[in-house]
Design an enzyme around this catalytic site. Structure first.
Site, PDB file in Angstrom:
ATOM      1  CG  ASP A  32      -2.102   0.889   1.255  1.00 49.68           C
ATOM      2  OD1 ASP A  32      -1.726   2.053   0.885  1.00 49.68           O
ATOM      3  OD2 ASP A  32      -3.225   0.549   1.304  1.00 49.68           O
TER       4      ASP A  32
ATOM      5  CG  LEU B 185       0.787   4.071   4.011  1.00 47.46           C
ATOM      6  CD1 LEU B 185       1.905   4.110   5.067  1.00 47.46           C
ATOM      7  CD2 LEU B 185      -0.350   2.962   4.591  1.00 47.46           C
TER       8      LEU B 185
ATOM      9  CG  PHE C  26      -8.754  -4.439  -1.209  1.00 46.20           C
ATOM     10  CD1 PHE C  26     -10.151  -4.551  -1.363  1.00 46.20           C
ATOM     11  CD2 PHE C  26      -7.708  -5.469  -0.671  1.00 46.20           C
ATOM     12  CE1 PHE C  26     -10.664  -5.555  -0.781  1.00 46.20           C
ATOM     13  CE2 PHE C  26      -8.461  -6.499  -0.073  1.00 46.20           C
ATOM     14  CZ  PHE C  26      -9.807  -6.489  -0.106  1.00 46.20           C
TER      15      PHE C  26
ATOM     16  CB  SER D 165     -17.622  -0.605  -7.677  1.00 45.36           C
ATOM     17  OG  SER D 165     -18.770   0.431  -7.275  1.00 45.36           O
TER      18      SER D 165
ATOM     19  CB  THR E 171     -20.121   2.425  -9.610  1.00 46.45           C
ATOM     20  OG1 THR E 171     -20.381   3.672 -10.167  1.00 46.45           O
ATOM     21  CG2 THR E 171     -18.770   2.092 -10.192  1.00 46.45           C
TER      22      THR E 171
ATOM     23  CE1 TYR F 257     -13.472   3.906  -7.626  1.00 47.63           C
ATOM     24  CE2 TYR F 257     -16.024   3.913  -7.711  1.00 47.63           C
ATOM     25  CZ  TYR F 257     -14.724   3.173  -7.167  1.00 47.63           C
ATOM     26  OH  TYR F 257     -14.961   2.343  -6.468  1.00 47.63           O
TER      27      TYR F 257
ATOM     28  CE  LYS G 259     -12.610   0.537  -8.487  1.00 47.26           C
ATOM     29  NZ  LYS G 259     -11.518  -0.222  -7.801  1.00 47.26           N
TER      30      LYS G 259
ATOM     31  CG  LEU H 163     -26.472   7.639   4.156  1.00 49.04           C
ATOM     32  CD1 LEU H 163     -26.816   9.201   4.280  1.00 49.04           C
ATOM     33  CD2 LEU H 163     -27.570   6.824   3.663  1.00 49.04           C
TER      34      LEU H 163
HETATM   35  P1  NAD Z   1      -9.655   2.734   0.708  1.00 47.01           P
HETATM   36  O1  NAD Z   1      -9.137   4.129   0.075  1.00 47.01           O
HETATM   37  O2  NAD Z   1      -9.626   2.889   2.265  1.00 47.01           O
HETATM   38  O3  NAD Z   1      -8.445   1.732   0.575  1.00 47.01           O
HETATM   39  C1  NAD Z   1      -7.511   1.727  -0.869  1.00 47.01           C
HETATM   40  C2  NAD Z   1      -6.326   1.752  -0.383  1.00 47.01           C
HETATM   41  O4  NAD Z   1      -5.497   1.607  -1.579  1.00 47.01           O
HETATM   42  C3  NAD Z   1      -5.725   2.800   0.583  1.00 47.01           C
HETATM   43  O5  NAD Z   1      -5.008   2.486   1.461  1.00 47.01           O
HETATM   44  C4  NAD Z   1      -4.725   3.613  -0.496  1.00 47.01           C
HETATM   45  O6  NAD Z   1      -3.811   4.175   0.357  1.00 47.01           O
HETATM   46  C5  NAD Z   1      -4.451   2.348  -1.219  1.00 47.01           C
HETATM   47  N1  NAD Z   1      -3.776   2.932  -2.842  1.00 47.01           N
HETATM   48  C6  NAD Z   1      -4.367   3.790  -3.534  1.00 47.01           C
HETATM   49  N2  NAD Z   1      -3.683   3.998  -4.488  1.00 47.01           N
HETATM   50  C7  NAD Z   1      -2.509   3.261  -4.544  1.00 47.01           C
HETATM   51  C8  NAD Z   1      -1.385   2.855  -5.320  1.00 47.01           C
HETATM   52  N3  NAD Z   1      -1.175   3.531  -6.462  1.00 47.01           N
HETATM   53  N4  NAD Z   1      -0.634   2.023  -5.101  1.00 47.01           N
HETATM   54  C9  NAD Z   1      -0.695   1.519  -3.682  1.00 47.01           C
HETATM   55  N5  NAD Z   1      -1.674   1.821  -2.930  1.00 47.01           N
HETATM   56  C10 NAD Z   1      -2.958   2.559  -3.140  1.00 47.01           C
HETATM   57  O7  NAD Z   1     -10.845   2.254   0.082  1.00 47.01           O
HETATM   58  P2  NAD Z   1     -11.642   1.110   0.332  1.00 47.01           P
HETATM   59  O8  NAD Z   1     -13.062   1.709   0.635  1.00 47.01           O
HETATM   60  O9  NAD Z   1     -11.016   0.312   1.164  1.00 47.01           O
HETATM   61  O10 NAD Z   1     -11.854   0.338  -1.088  1.00 47.01           O
HETATM   62  C11 NAD Z   1     -11.038  -0.404  -1.452  1.00 47.01           C
HETATM   63  C12 NAD Z   1     -11.180  -0.921  -3.064  1.00 47.01           C
HETATM   64  O11 NAD Z   1     -12.855  -1.358  -3.254  1.00 47.01           O
HETATM   65  C13 NAD Z   1     -11.225   0.446  -3.845  1.00 47.01           C
HETATM   66  O12 NAD Z   1     -10.559  -0.095  -5.169  1.00 47.01           O
HETATM   67  C14 NAD Z   1     -12.409   0.865  -4.230  1.00 47.01           C
HETATM   68  O13 NAD Z   1     -12.377   1.508  -5.438  1.00 47.01           O
HETATM   69  C15 NAD Z   1     -13.370  -0.465  -4.162  1.00 47.01           C
HETATM   70  N6  NAD Z   1     -14.753  -0.159  -3.770  1.00 47.01           N
HETATM   71  C16 NAD Z   1     -14.985   0.768  -2.685  1.00 47.01           C
HETATM   72  C17 NAD Z   1     -16.205   0.898  -2.313  1.00 47.01           C
HETATM   73  C18 NAD Z   1     -16.805   1.541  -0.979  1.00 47.01           C
HETATM   74  O14 NAD Z   1     -17.765   1.962  -0.819  1.00 47.01           O
HETATM   75  N7  NAD Z   1     -15.861   1.621  -0.104  1.00 47.01           N
HETATM   76  C19 NAD Z   1     -17.244   0.173  -2.993  1.00 47.01           C
HETATM   77  C20 NAD Z   1     -17.040  -0.318  -4.410  1.00 47.01           C
HETATM   78  C21 NAD Z   1     -15.618  -0.493  -4.621  1.00 47.01           C
HETATM   79  N1  UDP Z   2     -26.734  10.464   0.703  1.00 47.28           N
HETATM   80  C1  UDP Z   2     -27.340  11.569   1.439  1.00 47.28           C
HETATM   81  N2  UDP Z   2     -26.503  12.430   1.926  1.00 47.28           N
HETATM   82  C2  UDP Z   2     -25.316  12.330   2.205  1.00 47.28           C
HETATM   83  C3  UDP Z   2     -24.636  11.121   1.442  1.00 47.28           C
HETATM   84  C4  UDP Z   2     -25.345  10.241   0.756  1.00 47.28           C
HETATM   85  O1  UDP Z   2     -28.731  11.638   1.250  1.00 47.28           O
HETATM   86  O2  UDP Z   2     -24.654  13.195   2.695  1.00 47.28           O
HETATM   87  C5  UDP Z   2     -27.578   9.478  -0.162  1.00 47.28           C
HETATM   88  C6  UDP Z   2     -27.310   9.539  -1.479  1.00 47.28           C
HETATM   89  O3  UDP Z   2     -27.831  10.428  -2.127  1.00 47.28           O
HETATM   90  C7  UDP Z   2     -27.658   7.897  -1.935  1.00 47.28           C
HETATM   91  C8  UDP Z   2     -27.339   7.141  -0.531  1.00 47.28           C
HETATM   92  O4  UDP Z   2     -27.335   8.166   0.335  1.00 47.28           O
HETATM   93  O5  UDP Z   2     -29.103   7.957  -2.040  1.00 47.28           O
HETATM   94  C9  UDP Z   2     -26.115   6.360  -0.632  1.00 47.28           C
HETATM   95  O6  UDP Z   2     -24.929   7.204  -1.035  1.00 47.28           O
HETATM   96  P1  UDP Z   2     -23.551   6.993  -0.851  1.00 47.28           P
HETATM   97  O7  UDP Z   2     -22.631   8.053  -1.423  1.00 47.28           O
HETATM   98  O8  UDP Z   2     -23.136   6.466   0.354  1.00 47.28           O
HETATM   99  O9  UDP Z   2     -23.407   5.818  -2.003  1.00 47.28           O
HETATM  100  P2  UDP Z   2     -23.727   5.494  -3.623  1.00 47.28           P
HETATM  101  O10 UDP Z   2     -24.159   6.781  -4.040  1.00 47.28           O
HETATM  102  O11 UDP Z   2     -22.317   5.423  -4.192  1.00 47.28           O
HETATM  103  O12 UDP Z   2     -24.373   4.346  -3.669  1.00 47.28           O
END
Ligand code: NAD
Ligand code: UDP
Length: 352
Positions: A33, A35, A82, A126, A128, A150, A154, A201
């Site tokens: 990582d 960081l 990740f 994701s 997304t 973003y 992905k 949220l």
């Molecule tokens: P996070 O930011 O807490 O963790 C990501 C980690 O990757 C961090 O520790 C960061 O320092 C490290 N990192 C970023 N770029 C790097 C690089 N170039 N080299 C080495 N390390 C690097 O995020 P998270 O919530 O733990 O998410 C983990 C993964 O899951 C991400 O790829 C994110 O896009 C994906 N994801 C997260 C969510 C969510 O809501 N948290 C939802 C869907 C997908």
């Molecule tokens: N949301 C909200 N207020 C906030 C953040 C999020 O009402 O301050 C709502 C947002 O519109 C969505 C839901 O909460 O309907 C989840 O949002 P989040 O950003 O957590 O996740 P994502 O949109 O990526 O699913």
């Protein structure tokens, strides 16, 4: 034989919880990582939870030379990837940073994996990638489209993985499409620690509850949903972590690898949703958090947030069928664990 796993981004929110689950399942973990969005303290707390240190290398996935040194030093069974940047708004402002970090970084990682013949990968994708879904619940065959850099990053990595699997059957690639990860480790020692004002949220709600933020703005109350607010599939981060263990176990059973799988075969490109299959509205989550924390959570209704969709929840059938995994924890448990983490660490990892 203990399987060694490289965990890129293992110091982050989902990665740190997954390191614990991997350790408990008997995997040996090496965290890599840079960081950029996490802290050493998260890793120290993982050590404290599991009662022993794990290998940690500070490095960037775009740095092929350092990655080579890591692959030369360890015989990995596979990689959980990740590492990535994840803020939608920032990705709109800084698309090159996001494509460079998330796409170029993944390509560099895959190239080094190929050099060392490590071809088992679990990738953080994701929900997304489904954009605004045509039907609910969303299954893995739903059309994919994205509206921001973003999400595009992905989706682009998913396309790269698909092409790789077509080009060479020895790759075994599982993108896990997460729905909305929330919650924290039940110890209260690790959890989500956003740098700035949270975009998501659950951390926003918990920071209002702890008194760091004044009031939640609920983005839209005129959606075609049960109460007009957005509906999402919230999943506890420890359930999500178990999903990664299940995916690795699947690779062990179905993929060939020089470093310790049980059979010869090919998984190819196998996308799997990780969600609960249940939708919860913003207002329902606020009510559940209020009940658990016994704190007032003032809110106001505000305009819809650009790019938001009304409802999003998973079909979780494929994960159950193939991986034998399903989410177990309820919305109440998600709120309890988030609250324990937030109230014990009001300033996240900076508080100690
Ligand atoms: P996070 O930011 O807490 O963790 C990501 C980690 O990757 C961090 O520790 C960061 O320092 C490290 N990192 C970023 N770029 C790097 C690089 N170039 N080299 C080495 N390390 C690097 O995020 P998270 O919530 O733990 O998410 C983990 C993964 O899951 C991400 O790829 C994110 O896009 C994906 N994801 C997260 C969510 C969510 O809501 N948290 C939802 C869907 C997908
Ligand atoms: N949301 C909200 N207020 C906030 C953040 C999020 O009402 O301050 C709502 C947002 O519109 C969505 C839901 O909460 O309907 C989840 O949002 P989040 O950003 O957590 O996740 P994502 O949109 O990526 O699913």
């Amino acid at each position: 034989m203990t399987k060694k796993i490289l965990v890129t981004g293992g110091a982050g929110y989902i990665g740190s919880h997954t390191c614990i689950a991997l350790h408990e399942a008997g995997y040996e973990v090496v965290v890599y990582d840079n960081l950029s969005n996490s802290s050493r303290e998260a890793i120290n707390r993982v050590f404290s939870i599991i009662g022993q240190p794990i290998s940690f290398i500070e490095g960037d996935i775009r740095d092929a030379e350092t990655l080579r040194q890591v692959f030369a030093a360890h015989a990995f069974f596979g990689v959980i990837h990740f590492a990535g940047l994840k803020a939608v708004g920032e990705s709109v402002a800084k698309p090159l940073l996001y494509y460079n970090n998330n796409v170029s970084g993944s390509i560099t990682l895959l190239e080094v994996m190929a050099e060392y013949d490590v071809k088992n990968l679990v990738f953080s994708s994701s929900a997304t990638v489904y954009g605004d879904p045509e039907t609910l619940p969303i299954d893995e065959t739903s059309p994919r489209s994205c509206t921001n850099p973003y999400g595009q990053s992905k989706l682009t990595v998913e396309h790269i993985l698909e092409d790789l699997a077509v080009s060479d059957a020895s790759w075994n690639l599982i993108p896990l499409r997460y729905f909305n990860p929330v919650g924290a480790h039940p110890s209260g020692q690790i959890g989500e620690d956003p740098n700035d004002i949270p975009n998501n949220l659950m951390p926003y709600i918990s920071q209002v509850a702890v008194g760091k933020l004044e009031k939640l703005s609920i983005f839209g109350n005129d959606y075609p949903t049960v109460d007009g607010t957005g509906v999402r599939d919230f999943i506890h981060v420890t359930d999500l972590a178990q999903g990664h263990v299940a995916a690795l176990n699947y690779l062990q059973q179905h993929a060939s690898s020089k470093n310790g799988s049980d059979t010869t075969g090919s998984v190819g490109f196998l996308p799997i949703n990780l969600g609960t299959g249940k939708g919860t509205s913003v207002l329902d989550l606020v009510a559940a958090f209020t009940k658990v924390s016994k704190q007032p959570i003032p809110y106001q209704f505000a305009a819809r947030r650009a790019g938001d969709i009304a409802s999003c929840y998973a079909s979780a059938d494929k994960a159950k069928e193939l991986l034998g995994w399903e989410a177990k924890l309820s919305i109440t448990e998600m709120c309890q664990d988030t609250w324990r983490w937030q109230s014990q660490n009001p300033n996240g990892y900076d508080s100690h």
